[in-house]
Design a protein around this motif. Structure first.
Motif, PDB file in Angstrom:
ATOM      1  N   ASP A 186       0.869  -1.182   0.000  1.00  0.00           N
ATOM      2  CA  ASP A 186       0.000   0.000   0.000  1.00  0.00           C
ATOM      3  C   ASP A 186       0.903   1.229   0.000  1.00  0.00           C
ATOM      4  N   PHE A 216       1.845   5.190   0.049  1.00  0.00           N
ATOM      5  CA  PHE A 216       1.268   6.360   0.704  1.00  0.00           C
ATOM      6  C   PHE A 216       1.237   7.531  -0.266  1.00  0.00           C
ATOM      7  N   ARG A 218      -4.560  -0.371  -4.637  1.00  0.00           N
ATOM      8  CA  ARG A 218      -4.636  -0.194  -3.186  1.00  0.00           C
ATOM      9  C   ARG A 218      -3.640   0.875  -2.785  1.00  0.00           C
ATOM     10  N   LEU A 219      -4.049   1.737  -1.877  1.00  0.00           N
ATOM     11  CA  LEU A 219      -3.158   2.806  -1.441  1.00  0.00           C
ATOM     12  C   LEU A 219      -3.565   3.334  -0.079  1.00  0.00           C
ATOM     13  N   ARG A 220      -2.695   4.168   0.481  1.00  0.00           N
ATOM     14  CA  ARG A 220      -2.978   4.906   1.711  1.00  0.00           C
ATOM     15  C   ARG A 220      -2.938   6.374   1.346  1.00  0.00           C
ATOM     16  N   VAL A 245      -5.455   9.285   8.117  1.00  0.00           N
ATOM     17  CA  VAL A 245      -4.862   8.403   7.113  1.00  0.00           C
ATOM     18  C   VAL A 245      -5.908   7.340   6.813  1.00  0.00           C
ATOM     19  N   THR A 304      -6.880   3.887   4.339  1.00  0.00           N
ATOM     20  CA  THR A 304      -6.381   2.816   3.476  1.00  0.00           C
ATOM     21  C   THR A 304      -7.553   2.307   2.665  1.00  0.00           C
ATOM     22  N   ALA A 321     -12.529   3.557   1.107  1.00  0.00           N
ATOM     23  CA  ALA A 321     -11.653   3.177   2.215  1.00  0.00           C
ATOM     24  C   ALA A 321     -12.207   1.978   2.962  1.00  0.00           C
ATOM     25  N   GLU A 335     -10.308   1.278   5.908  1.00  0.00           N
ATOM     26  CA  GLU A 335      -9.769   1.612   7.228  1.00  0.00           C
ATOM     27  C   GLU A 335      -9.498   3.109   7.280  1.00  0.00           C
TER      28      GLU A 335
END
Length: 160
Positions: A35, A37, A57-59, A108, A110, A121, A123
């Motif tokens: 993931d 950022f 997928r990323l943050r 933040v 995820t 998201a 999370e």
């Protein structure tokens, strides 16, 4: 070269080849689970010239835009906007938000990029200490006003 040395050389070469293949396969498998950022500006404009792909997928980290939190009264669906110094990205989330989540605070999230400026998201983490911020995010967010949730605005013009 005698046959004994050839046999040892072959065995050592085979072991190095097998270990190299195993490491290569592990790195390939792990690359799907990383993931990365991003800040909202990096999602829109790209990070080091690379714009994240839809479905990645990323943050994402940034400040929740005041007045942007929209809650569905019948479900746990929430959507809000995140910003740093540039563009705004919308985040949708299904679930209970952390107690420290509020407008004007850093978070933040995820999740998965579903459109160029929308993230689904799974999370959401709220910043627990108003002084700490990851160095990458602090550099990107210079100049953005931080809203302290423990203070209220005094409209008389005398301050807080």
């Amino acid at each position: 070269m005698n046959p004994r040395r050839k046999k040892r050389l072959f065995i050592v070469s085979a072991i190095v080849l097998v270990v190299g293949c195993a490491i290569g396969l592990m790195l390939f498998a792990l690359s799907k689970n990383i993931d990365l950022f991003y800040t909202p500006s990096e999602i829109i404009d790209g990070k080091d010239g690379v714009i994240p792909e839809v479905g990645q997928r990323l943050r994402i980290g940034g400040m929740v835009v005041p007045g942007s939190v929209k809650r569905n009264q019948e479900t746990l669906d929430v959507s809000f906007d995140l910003m740093d110094t540039g563009p705004v990205v919308t985040v949708s989330y299904h679930g209970l938000l952390p107690d420290l989540f509020r407008e004007g605070q850093g978070i933040v999230a995820t999740g998965i990029l579903t459109e160029n400026n929308h993230i689904q998201a799974h999370e959401v983490l709220a910043k627990h200490d108003e002084e700490y911020m990851p160095p990458e995010l602090a550099e990107k967010m210079k100049g953005i006003k931080h809203v302290n949730p423990n203070q209220t605005v005094d409209n008389s013009g005398t301050g807080y």
